[in-house]
Design a protein around this motif. Structure first.
Motif, mmCIF file in Angstrom:
data_model
loop_
_atom_site.group_PDB
_atom_site.id
_atom_site.type_symbol
_atom_site.label_atom_id
_atom_site.label_comp_id
_atom_site.label_asym_id
_atom_site.label_seq_id
_atom_site.Cartn_x
_atom_site.Cartn_y
_atom_site.Cartn_z
ATOM 1 N N ARG A 1 -40.057 11.209 -42.250
ATOM 2 C CA ARG A 1 -40.721 11.918 -41.153
ATOM 3 C C ARG A 1 -41.429 10.968 -40.180
ATOM 4 N N THR A 2 -41.764 9.754 -40.643
ATOM 5 C CA THR A 2 -42.410 8.789 -39.740
ATOM 6 C C THR A 2 -41.383 7.912 -39.047
ATOM 7 N N GLY A 3 -40.082 8.152 -39.345
ATOM 8 C CA GLY A 3 -39.022 7.314 -38.777
ATOM 9 C C GLY A 3 -38.665 6.141 -39.661
ATOM 10 N N VAL B 1 -55.824 20.815 -41.340
ATOM 11 C CA VAL B 1 -54.986 20.847 -40.118
ATOM 12 C C VAL B 1 -54.758 19.415 -39.636
ATOM 13 N N LEU B 2 -55.828 18.616 -39.654
ATOM 14 C CA LEU B 2 -55.741 17.217 -39.208
ATOM 15 C C LEU B 2 -54.751 16.434 -40.083
ATOM 16 N N PHE B 3 -54.798 16.654 -41.381
ATOM 17 C CA PHE B 3 -53.843 16.022 -42.297
ATOM 18 C C PHE B 3 -52.424 16.509 -41.998
ATOM 19 N N ALA B 4 -52.297 17.824 -41.708
ATOM 20 C CA ALA B 4 -50.984 18.441 -41.474
ATOM 21 C C ALA B 4 -50.281 17.874 -40.234
ATOM 22 N N LEU B 5 -51.047 17.372 -39.260
ATOM 23 C CA LEU B 5 -50.443 16.856 -38.027
ATOM 24 C C LEU B 5 -49.501 15.682 -38.287
ATOM 25 N N GLY B 6 -49.670 15.024 -39.435
ATOM 26 C CA GLY B 6 -48.739 13.959 -39.804
ATOM 27 C C GLY B 6 -48.968 12.655 -39.051
ATOM 28 N N ILE B 7 -50.228 12.372 -38.689
ATOM 29 C CA ILE B 7 -50.538 11.097 -38.017
ATOM 30 C C ILE B 7 -50.323 9.978 -39.032
ATOM 31 N N ARG B 8 -49.598 8.957 -38.644
ATOM 32 C CA ARG B 8 -49.283 7.872 -39.561
ATOM 33 C C ARG B 8 -50.556 7.228 -40.124
ATOM 34 N N PHE B 9 -50.569 6.996 -41.422
ATOM 35 C CA PHE B 9 -51.689 6.403 -42.184
ATOM 36 C C PHE B 9 -52.861 7.362 -42.382
ATOM 37 N N VAL B 10 -52.798 8.582 -41.817
ATOM 38 C CA VAL B 10 -53.901 9.538 -42.013
ATOM 39 C C VAL B 10 -53.519 10.476 -43.161
ATOM 40 N N ALA C 1 -58.206 12.082 -43.439
ATOM 41 C CA ALA C 1 -58.382 13.287 -42.603
ATOM 42 C C ALA C 1 -59.758 13.914 -42.849
ATOM 43 N N LYS C 2 -60.185 13.943 -44.103
ATOM 44 C CA LYS C 2 -61.512 14.504 -44.428
ATOM 45 C C LYS C 2 -62.614 13.671 -43.779
ATOM 46 N N ILE D 1 -55.291 2.281 -39.116
ATOM 47 C CA ILE D 1 -55.480 3.733 -38.979
ATOM 48 C C ILE D 1 -55.957 4.053 -37.566
ATOM 49 N N ALA D 2 -56.942 3.274 -37.084
ATOM 50 C CA ALA D 2 -57.505 3.520 -35.739
ATOM 51 C C ALA D 2 -56.427 3.440 -34.656
ATOM 52 N N GLU D 3 -55.586 2.417 -34.717
ATOM 53 C CA GLU D 3 -54.513 2.253 -33.719
ATOM 54 C C GLU D 3 -53.530 3.419 -33.792
ATOM 55 N N SER D 4 -53.210 3.855 -35.017
ATOM 56 C CA SER D 4 -52.268 4.956 -35.193
ATOM 57 C C SER D 4 -52.823 6.263 -34.618
#
Length: 664
Positions: A327-329, A505-514, A519-520, A550-553
């Motif tokens: 999912r992240t490519g 919801v924040l975890f569900a967005l699928g942001i890389r490294f989050v 997310a919590k 994480i910050a950059e992602s």
């Protein structure tokens, strides 16, 4: 004697015989005599339904049919265990825990049985429910099926707490497994592959009478609850035995890691004579107060370690290599093998991890390779048998473009994997992101599974996760295996997900490294998606435990116009994009920038409640004392070395009451 007394006496007698036979392995009457008494009880209960008892021995034969297994949240989370494979791993673990707790440390060593994890709940001595491990936070209720397992007591003996959970493994002994397979072969059916999967599958059979025919057993090892009056793990095992549970006798109390290793070495050989599958040893800090002091990481208890026996190895032929898009490519190469038996299963595929691994092992098509199961779960290639390499063999050329969308792959400096950068146009990435969005720890959308997501994307009904909220029953009904009721459940599940709290919801967005824990942290710090969107890399790095990657992602994710549009759609559909007012009402910044270490035993509130109060009021809880520690909340039995270290660093010790006054 009246009818009610006679029924109660028969139940008591049958429970005793059942315990003697299935738990003590010491039958006191013949099977025939037992069956006669059981039939008498069944006849009396049928004639007198007014004396019904949900935990009667007569109900062990099953008959209840469960169409849908309810999802139950565990009162006490079921963590997984960290694994070790060498003496050095165990010594490193001991070094870590000795920094965090005072005093001598004893260890309870137990065999790690390979079955299906289960949590049983008892109230006032009666069996109430059984729940599978699931994802550790919640699992499926399988009470009707577990009731049929004869070694699970339906009513406890002796002295027991008013309410508690007890954890263990549902296992299928080798003898029963072989007997079941003999019967299947006689009937012209495929044999079961291994005891563990057969035991796990048994728990989800709809007809409990079918489960009753299987010779399953339940081995228990961990009691969870409040005010249990138990001080050590070894004592808890003995208490569980006295209450009537089947607790393996192999457990041993030892005083050093060297003694742990002796236990491991003994059972590495002797395990082959055991009636059950076992794949290692679990080592636990024995003292329960020390366990509390050590606490948990996001995934596992710090006070326990699984030592895995050396994995079984086999050799086979590598037929081909295929490439999967995540999912992240991220691209994962997969070895397609000539099928081979390994640790009770047929292995056809193994992960090759990345191009570096292929190059390092010099893996080529048609090679004879050695395969083992890492932790006896995921097969992996560990070496090539170069003596059997075919002539004219050519080195493996790693792919340069995406196998799905043909986009040129990229490799970020310092990372092992290649990536497909076609974020919005590569189907497996789109499907993978939506599958992550609907998963249990994320939006937990009932009635929608991974296969259905793929069908929805391939039918062009959705192209991102915000599109789920536009679906109608009429649109999804034509999909494969989708009846009217299933379509209704899917739409209702999507609607219900609008109540899922912001951190998930924040975890569900699928942001890389989050991941779940990050997310919590972000949700707690920023309180809303808009505040996170405005944060710079420097702002994010200043948040506790958020590193530069994480910050950059996070910044990259919110810089995308496509993601911006999706988030606006989610907002318009009513998805929770900020911490709820109810949750905010219980939070303050009174303890902001302050670091607390919690140590000892407390009276007014539990250790877990203390930690929550610190975090809800903006403070940070640390497991070890350092110059950054603001206060130590000291309870009874706090270790002397912690006091000494606190005095040396000039860190104030406050009592439980003084801490509570800080909050007023």
């Amino acid at each position: 004697m009246n009818i009610k007394e006679h029924i109660q006496n028969l139940r008591h007698e049958l429970r005793t015989h059942n315990y003697n036979y299935y738990v003590l392995d010491n039958p006191t009457i013949s099977d025939y005599e037992f069956d006669i008494k059981l039939k008498e009880l069944q006849a009396l209960e049928a004639q007198h339904p007014e004396f019904f008892d949900a935990n009667s021995p007569s109900l062990r034969v099953g008959g209840e049919v469960t169409k849908n297994f309810n999802t139950i949240v565990h009162e006490h989370r079921m963590y997984s265990l960290d694994n070790s494979y060498s003496l050095e791993d165990l010594q490193d673990w001991e070094t870590r825990i000795k920094k965090l707790v005072d005093g001598e440390i004893q260890y309870t060593c137990e065999l790690k049985y390979d079955g299906a994890s289960i949590s049983l709940t008892y109230e006032n001595g009666n069996f109430v429910r059984a729940v599978t491990r699931g994802d550790g936070v919640q699992g499926d209720e399988v009470t009707a099926n577990v009731k049929t397992i004869r070694s699970v007591p339906l009513q406890l003996k002796g002295n027991y707490p008013a309410k508690f959970d007890i954890r263990g493994e549902i296992v299928l002994p080798w003898e029963g497994f072989h007997k079941m397979n003999e019967e299947r072969l006689e009937n012209g059916e495929e044999p079961y592959r291994n005891p563990r999967n057969t035991a796990s599958g048994s728990l989800k059979l709809q007809d409990s009478s079918e489960v009753a025919k299987r010779p399953l057993e339940c081995l228990l090892y961990n009691i969870k609850g409040h005010n249990l009056g138990i001080t050590t793990q070894f004592e808890s095992l003995e208490r569980a035995r006295l209450m009537g549970f089947k607790v393996p006798s192999a457990s041993k109390l030892v005083n050093s890691i060297e003694e742990v290793l002796e236990f491991v070495n003994y059972w590495d050989k002797e395990r082959h004579h055991l009636p059950y599958e076992t794949d290692g040893v679990v080592v636990k800090v024995n003292d329960l107060q020390q366990q509390e002091e050590l606490g948990y990481t996001a995934k596992a208890p710090r006070w326990a370690m699984a030592y895995k026996f050396k994995a079984e190895q086999v050799s086979t032929i590598l037929n081909s290599i295929s490439y999967q898009v995540g999912r992240t490519g991220a691209i994962t190469p997969v070895a397609n093998l000539k099928p081979v038996e390994l640790a009770g299963t047929t292995v056809k595929r193994a992960s090759l991890h990345n191009s570096d691994q292929i190059e390092k092992l010099d893996i080529r098509i048609n090679d004879t390779v050695f395969v083992e199961k890492g932790g006896e779960i995921i097969p992996k290639i560990i070496a090539v048998d170069f003596s059997k390499r075919p002539e004219h063999s050519a080195p493996t050329q790693y792919i340069s473009e995406c196998p799905e969308c043909k986009t040129q792959l990229v490799r970020i400096e310092g990372e092992a994997k290649h990536y497909c950068p076609n974020y919005n146009g590569c189907n497996p990435q789109i499907i993978g992101r939506i599958q992550h969005f609907i998963s249990r720890k994320a939006m937990d959308i009932e009635g929608l599974g991974g296969e259905t997501v793929a069908l929805l994307v391939n039918a062009n009904l959705i192209s991102n996760y915000s599109d789920l909220y536009t679906l109608t029953k009429e649109e999804v009904m034509p999909l494969e295996r989708m009846a009217e009721k299933s379509a209704e459940n899917l739409i209702n599940g999507v609607e219900a997900s609008k109540q899922i709290p912001f951190e998930r919801v924040l975890f569900a967005l699928g942001i890389r490294f989050v991941g779940e824990t990050v997310a919590k942290k972000l949700a707690k710090h920023y309180k809303s998606i808009d505040a996170i969107k405005k944060a710079s890399i420097d702002d994010l790095v200043n948040v506790d435990e958020i590193g530069i990657k994480i910050a950059e992602s996070v910044v990259d994710f919110f810089a995308s116009e496509e993601n911006e549009l999706i988030i606006e759609k989610l907002r318009n559909f009513g998805v929770q994009l900020e911490v709820s007012a109810e949750k905010l009402a219980n939070q303050t910044n009174k303890l902001e920038h302050q670091v607390f270490v919690v140590s000892g035993v407390f009276e007014t509130v539990s250790r877990a409640e203390l930690k929550k109060l610190i975090e809800d009021n903006g403070g940070k809880v640390s497991s070890s004392i350092s110059s950054k520690t603001s206060y130590i909340v000291a309870g009874d039995k706090m270790g002397p070395s912690k006091k000494e270290k606190a005095e040396k660093l000039g860190i104030p010790l406050i009592s439980e009451q003084e801490f509570l006054q800080l909050l007023q």
